[in-house]
Design a protein around this motif. Structure first.
Motif, PDB file in Angstrom:
ATOM      1  N   ALA A   6      34.059  -7.105  21.886  1.00 52.32           N
ATOM      2  CA  ALA A   6      32.957  -7.263  21.067  1.00 52.32           C
ATOM      3  C   ALA A   6      32.781  -8.271  20.017  1.00 52.32           C
ATOM      4  CB  ALA A   6      32.637  -5.630  20.580  1.00 52.32           C
ATOM      5  N   TRP A   7      33.626  -9.175  20.177  1.00 55.31           N
ATOM      6  CA  TRP A   7      33.759 -10.083  19.081  1.00 55.31           C
ATOM      7  C   TRP A   7      32.549 -10.895  18.833  1.00 55.31           C
ATOM      8  CZ3 TRP A   7      36.747 -11.690  15.373  1.00 55.31           C
ATOM      9  CH2 TRP A   7      36.730 -12.912  14.748  1.00 55.31           C
ATOM     10  N   ALA A   8      31.583 -11.193  19.789  1.00 53.37           N
ATOM     11  CA  ALA A   8      30.329 -12.099  19.917  1.00 53.37           C
ATOM     12  C   ALA A   8      29.272 -10.985  19.231  1.00 53.37           C
ATOM     13  CB  ALA A   8      29.800 -12.377  21.288  1.00 53.37           C
ATOM     14  N   LEU A   9      29.432  -9.698  19.015  1.00 54.63           N
ATOM     15  CA  LEU A   9      28.354  -8.978  18.170  1.00 54.63           C
ATOM     16  C   LEU A   9      28.051  -9.669  16.744  1.00 54.63           C
ATOM     17  CD1 LEU A   9      29.253  -5.239  19.146  1.00 54.63           C
ATOM     18  CD2 LEU A   9      27.659  -6.808  20.137  1.00 54.63           C
ATOM     19  N   PRO A  10      26.941  -9.507  16.476  1.00 59.90           N
ATOM     20  CA  PRO A  10      26.525 -10.126  15.190  1.00 59.90           C
ATOM     21  C   PRO A  10      27.010  -9.090  14.016  1.00 59.90           C
ATOM     22  CG  PRO A  10      24.707  -9.302  16.129  1.00 59.90           C
ATOM     23  CD  PRO A  10      25.498  -9.014  17.137  1.00 59.90           C
ATOM     24  N   LEU A  11      27.083  -9.520  12.727  1.00 63.29           N
ATOM     25  CA  LEU A  11      27.305  -8.909  11.553  1.00 63.29           C
ATOM     26  C   LEU A  11      28.749  -8.019  11.763  1.00 63.29           C
ATOM     27  CD1 LEU A  11      24.037  -6.932  11.109  1.00 63.29           C
ATOM     28  CD2 LEU A  11      24.637  -9.305  10.079  1.00 63.29           C
ATOM     29  N   LYS A  12      29.582  -8.725  12.336  1.00 61.18           N
ATOM     30  CA  LYS A  12      30.985  -8.159  12.614  1.00 61.18           C
ATOM     31  C   LYS A  12      31.045  -6.381  12.808  1.00 61.18           C
ATOM     32  CE  LYS A  12      33.225 -11.132   9.159  1.00 61.18           C
ATOM     33  NZ  LYS A  12      34.050 -11.982  10.084  1.00 61.18           N
ATOM     34  N   LEU A  13      29.898  -6.424  13.918  1.00 63.70           N
ATOM     35  CA  LEU A  13      29.871  -4.860  14.432  1.00 63.70           C
ATOM     36  C   LEU A  13      31.136  -4.527  15.322  1.00 63.70           C
ATOM     37  CD1 LEU A  13      25.925  -4.795  15.121  1.00 63.70           C
ATOM     38  CD2 LEU A  13      27.386  -3.324  13.456  1.00 63.70           C
ATOM     39  N   ASN A  14      31.815  -5.636  15.814  1.00 61.81           N
ATOM     40  CA  ASN A  14      33.060  -5.388  16.876  1.00 61.81           C
ATOM     41  C   ASN A  14      34.017  -4.379  15.798  1.00 61.81           C
ATOM     42  OD1 ASN A  14      33.437  -7.629  14.888  1.00 61.81           O
ATOM     43  ND2 ASN A  14      35.474  -7.999  15.975  1.00 61.81           N
ATOM     44  N   ILE A  15      34.070  -4.329  14.427  1.00 59.02           N
ATOM     45  CA  ILE A  15      34.895  -3.458  13.894  1.00 59.02           C
ATOM     46  C   ILE A  15      34.430  -1.995  14.105  1.00 59.02           C
ATOM     47  CG2 ILE A  15      35.681  -2.909  11.776  1.00 59.02           C
ATOM     48  CD1 ILE A  15      35.335  -5.820  10.865  1.00 59.02           C
ATOM     49  N   LEU A  16      33.007  -2.046  14.052  1.00 58.22           N
ATOM     50  CA  LEU A  16      32.547  -0.726  14.368  1.00 58.22           C
ATOM     51  C   LEU A  16      32.845  -0.276  15.538  1.00 58.22           C
ATOM     52  CD1 LEU A  16      30.847   1.897  13.140  1.00 58.22           C
ATOM     53  CD2 LEU A  16      28.920   0.591  13.672  1.00 58.22           C
ATOM     54  N   VAL A  17      32.620  -0.824  16.331  1.00 61.36           N
ATOM     55  CA  VAL A  17      32.964  -0.703  18.051  1.00 61.36           C
ATOM     56  C   VAL A  17      34.335  -0.304  18.414  1.00 61.36           C
ATOM     57  CG1 VAL A  17      32.834  -1.578  20.395  1.00 61.36           C
ATOM     58  CG2 VAL A  17      30.862  -2.237  18.745  1.00 61.36           C
ATOM     59  N   ALA A  18      35.255  -1.098  17.656  1.00 62.46           N
ATOM     60  CA  ALA A  18      36.714  -0.911  17.828  1.00 62.46           C
ATOM     61  C   ALA A  18      37.016   0.664  17.398  1.00 62.46           C
ATOM     62  CB  ALA A  18      37.427  -1.923  17.050  1.00 62.46           C
ATOM     63  N   ILE A  19      36.566   1.002  16.113  1.00 67.58           N
ATOM     64  CA  ILE A  19      36.772   2.092  15.525  1.00 67.58           C
ATOM     65  C   ILE A  19      36.193   3.236  16.272  1.00 67.58           C
ATOM     66  CG2 ILE A  19      36.355   3.638  13.493  1.00 67.58           C
ATOM     67  CD1 ILE A  19      36.317   1.123  11.826  1.00 67.58           C
ATOM     68  N   ALA A  20      35.145   3.209  16.664  1.00 62.17           N
ATOM     69  CA  ALA A  20      34.421   4.198  17.492  1.00 62.17           C
ATOM     70  C   ALA A  20      35.101   4.511  18.937  1.00 62.17           C
ATOM     71  CB  ALA A  20      33.059   3.839  17.803  1.00 62.17           C
ATOM     72  N   CYS A  21      35.623   3.367  19.308  1.00 60.42           N
ATOM     73  CA  CYS A  21      36.178   3.576  20.649  1.00 60.42           C
ATOM     74  C   CYS A  21      37.562   4.089  20.743  1.00 60.42           C
ATOM     75  CB  CYS A  21      36.525   1.892  21.581  1.00 60.42           C
ATOM     76  SG  CYS A  21      35.092   1.223  22.198  1.00 60.42           S
ATOM     77  N   ALA A  22      38.207   3.765  19.547  1.00 60.94           N
ATOM     78  CA  ALA A  22      39.763   4.280  19.126  1.00 60.94           C
ATOM     79  C   ALA A  22      39.591   5.804  18.861  1.00 60.94           C
ATOM     80  CB  ALA A  22      40.238   3.491  18.103  1.00 60.94           C
ATOM     81  N   VAL A  23      38.606   6.301  18.194  1.00 66.80           N
ATOM     82  CA  VAL A  23      38.318   7.753  17.810  1.00 66.80           C
ATOM     83  C   VAL A  23      37.934   8.568  18.881  1.00 66.80           C
ATOM     84  CG1 VAL A  23      36.841   9.300  16.574  1.00 66.80           C
ATOM     85  CG2 VAL A  23      37.504   7.001  15.502  1.00 66.80           C
ATOM     86  N   ALA A  24      37.078   7.951  19.857  1.00 67.62           N
ATOM     87  CA  ALA A  24      36.556   8.353  21.281  1.00 67.62           C
ATOM     88  C   ALA A  24      37.762   8.770  22.010  1.00 67.62           C
ATOM     89  CB  ALA A  24      35.514   7.758  21.431  1.00 67.62           C
ATOM     90  N   MET A  25      38.686   7.872  22.093  1.00 72.92           N
ATOM     91  CA  MET A  25      39.787   7.902  23.011  1.00 72.92           C
ATOM     92  C   MET A  25      40.923   8.844  22.460  1.00 72.92           C
ATOM     93  SD  MET A  25      41.325   7.009  25.799  1.00 72.92           S
ATOM     94  CE  MET A  25      40.594   5.652  26.375  1.00 72.92           C
ATOM     95  N   CYS A  26      41.031   8.795  21.337  1.00 77.30           N
ATOM     96  CA  CYS A  26      41.959  10.040  20.810  1.00 77.30           C
ATOM     97  C   CYS A  26      41.696  11.379  20.755  1.00 77.30           C
ATOM     98  CB  CYS A  26      42.015   9.657  19.183  1.00 77.30           C
ATOM     99  SG  CYS A  26      43.021   8.122  18.961  1.00 77.30           S
ATOM    100  N   LEU A  27      40.009  11.591  20.711  1.00 75.22           N
ATOM    101  CA  LEU A  27      39.652  12.848  20.822  1.00 75.22           C
ATOM    102  C   LEU A  27      39.631  13.376  22.211  1.00 75.22           C
ATOM    103  CD1 LEU A  27      36.185  12.482  18.604  1.00 75.22           C
ATOM    104  CD2 LEU A  27      38.413  13.916  17.987  1.00 75.22           C
ATOM    105  N   LEU A  28      39.482  12.407  23.105  1.00 73.56           N
ATOM    106  CA  LEU A  28      39.561  12.978  24.684  1.00 73.56           C
ATOM    107  C   LEU A  28      41.104  13.157  24.950  1.00 73.56           C
ATOM    108  CD1 LEU A  28      38.345  12.857  27.279  1.00 73.56           C
ATOM    109  CD2 LEU A  28      38.944  10.413  27.931  1.00 73.56           C
ATOM    110  N   LEU A  29      42.176  12.306  24.400  1.00 71.83           N
ATOM    111  CA  LEU A  29      43.311  12.548  24.912  1.00 71.83           C
ATOM    112  C   LEU A  29      43.977  13.548  24.104  1.00 71.83           C
ATOM    113  CD1 LEU A  29      44.793   8.747  24.874  1.00 71.83           C
ATOM    114  CD2 LEU A  29      44.420  10.009  27.101  1.00 71.83           C
ATOM    115  N   GLU A  30      43.710  13.975  22.853  1.00 71.18           N
ATOM    116  CA  GLU A  30      43.947  15.106  22.295  1.00 71.18           C
ATOM    117  C   GLU A  30      43.746  16.540  22.792  1.00 71.18           C
ATOM    118  OE1 GLU A  30      42.539  14.609  18.244  1.00 71.18           O
ATOM    119  OE2 GLU A  30      44.668  13.755  17.559  1.00 71.18           O
TER     120      GLU A  30
END
Length: 247
Positions: free
Chosen positions: A209-233
């Motif tokens: 998601a690096w190409a997203l404006p306003l550095k939204l790739n950071i938010l995408v990274a956090i959301a994906c990691a949290v979603a994956m952890c919740l799923l695996l837990e």
């Protein structure tokens, strides 16, 4: 806040200082480069100093400075800084049980001085909030010890960078030292398969998601990691591994 005698006299405070000192040089290098970048982008020394002490958020400052220099509308600058700092919403949600016993003003000040690495060290040291007032005070003392070093290293180096901006070439790439410090802490936290997976997912999502404006790739990274952890837990095997047990 972090100079309060209530915290300074506790052993947890000294532990926080000791842990944060291990990455203080990386934080200082990052702060130095941010100070240089602000002045070289067209801000006056006074404006750069005010931004450093009022904002106290390196990534948001670095995101906002080029937009200020380009004359971008205020709402665009604020939106960019807001998006870059959205990770602190996650941090604050996690820290809420640790701090709800304190007055609101104290919580606000604690939130202001808590940086990325301070939060990381704290979360590693105290995975669960204390159950007694003394335990909660000890945990806050540790956090404030962390914050004291983080704040001091960042502010001192940033002010030096601002005052000596014309003598320090931006080609030095000093901000990379701060990134290395963050990577070092990240590796030390990857103590279970679940945490390793979450770190990998976050890194991959941030790159995709690096190409997203306003550095939204950071938010995408956090959301994906949290979603994956919740799923695996939710899987029994992941839960047992996280607790350190084998099937």
């Amino acid at each position: 806040m972090f100079l309060s005698a209530e915290y300074r006299h506790r052993p947890e405070y000294r532990e926080g200082i000791r842990d944060q000192t291990t990455v203080a040089m990386g934080i200082a290098a990052w702060g130095l480069m941010t100070g240089v970048a602000m002045v070289k982008s067209g801000l006056s020394v006074l404006e750069a100093l005010l931004m450093t002490f009022i904002v106290y958020a390196g990534s948001a400052q670095l995101a906002a400075v080029p937009m200020i220099a380009a004359g971008a509308p205020m709402w665009v600058i604020l939106a960019a800084a807001f998006c870059v700092n959205l990770r602190f919403v996650v941090f604050s949600a996690h820290l809420r049980p640790y701090m709800m016993h304190m007055p609101r003003f104290t919580r606000v000040i604690s939130g202001f001085v808590t940086g990325d690495l301070s939060y990381v060290f704290f979360a590693r040291r105290y995975p669960k909030p204390g159950t007694t007032p003394d335990e909660l005070t000890g945990q806050q003392a540790y956090l404030m010890g962390n914050c004291a070093i983080n704040f001091g290293a960042w502010m001192t180096a940033s002010v030096i960078g601002i005052l000596l901006a014309n003598a320090i070439p931006t080609e030095w790439g000093l901000g990379f030292a701060g990134i290395l410090a963050l990577l070092g802490v990240l590796c030390s936290l990857a103590t279970s398969p679940l945490r390793m997976v979450s770190a990998g997912v976050a890194g991959a999502a941030a790159v995709v998601a690096w190409a997203l404006p306003l550095k939204l790739n950071i938010l995408v990274a956090i959301a994906c990691a949290v979603a994956m952890c919740l799923l695996l837990e939710k899987t029994p095997l992941a839960g047992r591994r996280e607790d350190g047990h084998h099937a």
